[in-house]
Design a protein around this motif. Sequence first.
Motif, PDB file in Angstrom:
ATOM      1  N   PHE A  83       0.833  -1.203   0.000  1.00 28.62           N
ATOM      2  CA  PHE A  83       0.000   0.000   0.000  1.00 28.62           C
ATOM      3  C   PHE A  83       0.870   1.258   0.000  1.00 28.62           C
ATOM      4  CE2 PHE A  83      -2.586   3.345   1.868  1.00 28.62           C
ATOM      5  CZ  PHE A  83      -3.793   3.183   1.199  1.00 28.62           C
ATOM      6  N   ILE A  84       1.916   1.246   0.808  1.00 29.07           N
ATOM      7  CA  ILE A  84       2.839   2.389   0.900  1.00 29.07           C
ATOM      8  C   ILE A  84       3.453   2.681  -0.466  1.00 29.07           C
ATOM      9  CG2 ILE A  84       5.077   3.097   1.840  1.00 29.07           C
ATOM     10  CD1 ILE A  84       4.183   1.518   4.424  1.00 29.07           C
ATOM     11  N   HIS A  85       3.852   1.628  -1.177  1.00 35.98           N
ATOM     12  CA  HIS A  85       4.432   1.816  -2.506  1.00 35.98           C
ATOM     13  C   HIS A  85       3.388   2.297  -3.508  1.00 35.98           C
ATOM     14  CE1 HIS A  85       7.781  -0.234  -0.673  1.00 35.98           C
ATOM     15  NE2 HIS A  85       8.512   0.071  -1.718  1.00 35.98           N
ATOM     16  N   LEU A  86       2.166   1.775  -3.409  1.00 36.47           N
ATOM     17  CA  LEU A  86       1.098   2.220  -4.311  1.00 36.47           C
ATOM     18  C   LEU A  86       0.813   3.708  -4.155  1.00 36.47           C
ATOM     19  CD1 LEU A  86      -1.696  -0.519  -4.137  1.00 36.47           C
ATOM     20  CD2 LEU A  86      -0.335   0.127  -6.126  1.00 36.47           C
ATOM     21  N   LYS A  87       0.785   4.172  -2.920  1.00 41.84           N
ATOM     22  CA  LYS A  87       0.427   5.561  -2.621  1.00 41.84           C
ATOM     23  C   LYS A  87       1.634   6.483  -2.572  1.00 41.84           C
ATOM     24  CE  LYS A  87      -3.881   4.602  -2.317  1.00 41.84           C
ATOM     25  NZ  LYS A  87      -4.793   5.012  -3.357  1.00 41.84           N
ATOM     26  N   ASP A  88       2.831   5.909  -2.729  1.00 35.10           N
ATOM     27  CA  ASP A  88       4.073   6.682  -2.660  1.00 35.10           C
ATOM     28  C   ASP A  88       4.149   7.476  -1.350  1.00 35.10           C
ATOM     29  OD1 ASP A  88       6.562   7.390  -3.709  1.00 35.10           O
ATOM     30  OD2 ASP A  88       5.773   9.227  -4.612  1.00 35.10           O
ATOM     31  N   TRP A  89       3.871   6.801  -0.256  1.00 36.02           N
ATOM     32  CA  TRP A  89       3.862   7.407   1.081  1.00 36.02           C
ATOM     33  C   TRP A  89       5.288   7.487   1.610  1.00 36.02           C
ATOM     34  CZ3 TRP A  89       0.027   9.686   3.790  1.00 36.02           C
ATOM     35  CH2 TRP A  89       0.242   9.943   5.145  1.00 36.02           C
ATOM     36  N   HIS A  90       5.699   8.673   2.076  1.00 35.65           N
ATOM     37  CA  HIS A  90       7.072   8.861   2.556  1.00 35.65           C
ATOM     38  C   HIS A  90       7.118   9.384   3.989  1.00 35.65           C
ATOM     39  CE1 HIS A  90       8.966   8.006  -1.293  1.00 35.65           C
ATOM     40  NE2 HIS A  90       7.977   8.685  -1.858  1.00 35.65           N
ATOM     41  N   ARG A  91       6.013   9.292   4.688  1.00 31.38           N
ATOM     42  CA  ARG A  91       6.001   9.784   6.070  1.00 31.38           C
ATOM     43  C   ARG A  91       5.841   8.595   7.008  1.00 31.38           C
ATOM     44  NH1 ARG A  91       2.124  14.973   5.579  1.00 31.38           N
ATOM     45  NH2 ARG A  91       0.620  13.311   5.353  1.00 31.38           N
ATOM     46  N   ASP A  92       5.607   8.874   8.274  1.00 35.47           N
ATOM     47  CA  ASP A  92       5.546   7.826   9.290  1.00 35.47           C
ATOM     48  C   ASP A  92       4.337   6.918   9.108  1.00 35.47           C
ATOM     49  OD1 ASP A  92       7.855   8.690  10.549  1.00 35.47           O
ATOM     50  OD2 ASP A  92       6.795   9.971  11.966  1.00 35.47           O
ATOM     51  N   ILE A  93       4.501   5.674   9.582  1.00 33.57           N
ATOM     52  CA  ILE A  93       3.416   4.698   9.598  1.00 33.57           C
ATOM     53  C   ILE A  93       3.336   4.083  10.994  1.00 33.57           C
ATOM     54  CG2 ILE A  93       3.678   4.157   7.149  1.00 33.57           C
ATOM     55  CD1 ILE A  93       4.896   1.430   8.119  1.00 33.57           C
ATOM     56  N   ARG A  94       2.229   3.418  11.240  1.00 31.37           N
ATOM     57  CA  ARG A  94       2.033   2.754  12.539  1.00 31.37           C
ATOM     58  C   ARG A  94       1.088   1.576  12.341  1.00 31.37           C
ATOM     59  NH1 ARG A  94      -0.600   6.776  16.197  1.00 31.37           N
ATOM     60  NH2 ARG A  94      -2.533   5.648  15.854  1.00 31.37           N
ATOM     61  N   PHE A  95       1.265   0.546  13.166  1.00 29.88           N
ATOM     62  CA  PHE A  95       0.395  -0.621  13.149  1.00 29.88           C
ATOM     63  C   PHE A  95      -0.344  -0.696  14.476  1.00 29.88           C
ATOM     64  CE2 PHE A  95       3.749  -1.478  10.151  1.00 29.88           C
ATOM     65  CZ  PHE A  95       3.072  -1.991   9.065  1.00 29.88           C
ATOM     66  N   ASP A  96      -1.663  -0.636  14.421  1.00 30.80           N
ATOM     67  CA  ASP A  96      -2.503  -0.652  15.615  1.00 30.80           C
ATOM     68  C   ASP A  96      -3.415  -1.870  15.605  1.00 30.80           C
ATOM     69  OD1 ASP A  96      -1.371   1.846  15.958  1.00 30.80           O
ATOM     70  OD2 ASP A  96      -3.268   2.937  15.968  1.00 30.80           O
TER      71      ASP A  96
END
Length: 118
Positions: A83-96
């Motif tokens: 998903f991160i690669h699809l959206k080109d996300w470059h900021r923080d992530i978290r798993f809840d």
Amino acid sequence: MAQHLQKGFEAERLAGDWLISKGYCLIASNFRYRHAEIDLILTHNGILVFVEVKFRSGLNFGHPEEFVDYRKKQLIIRGADHFIHLKDWHRDIRFDIVSVSKDPDGNFTYYHFEDAFY
């Protein structure tokens, strides 16, 4: 649809609504990548949050959050990476993990475990 699946989808919807009421913004639900499924993907304070929702109608067999095992975590991480690669996300992530329980009177209780794994 099997009743346990129906309850799971309802719990995911309730958990999503509950998180939205806490200021989260829903991006996707039931995101699938190969064998992985991520129940909810939201943003909160600039962080992309991947949420596993667990529901139990009773606590006889343990708390819902106890049923997120190593294999499930690894699948969620793989799906999140995609998903991160699809959206080109470059900021923080978290798993809840959001644990949803229903008492005998039909009342729901939510427990939110932020940064539950990685």
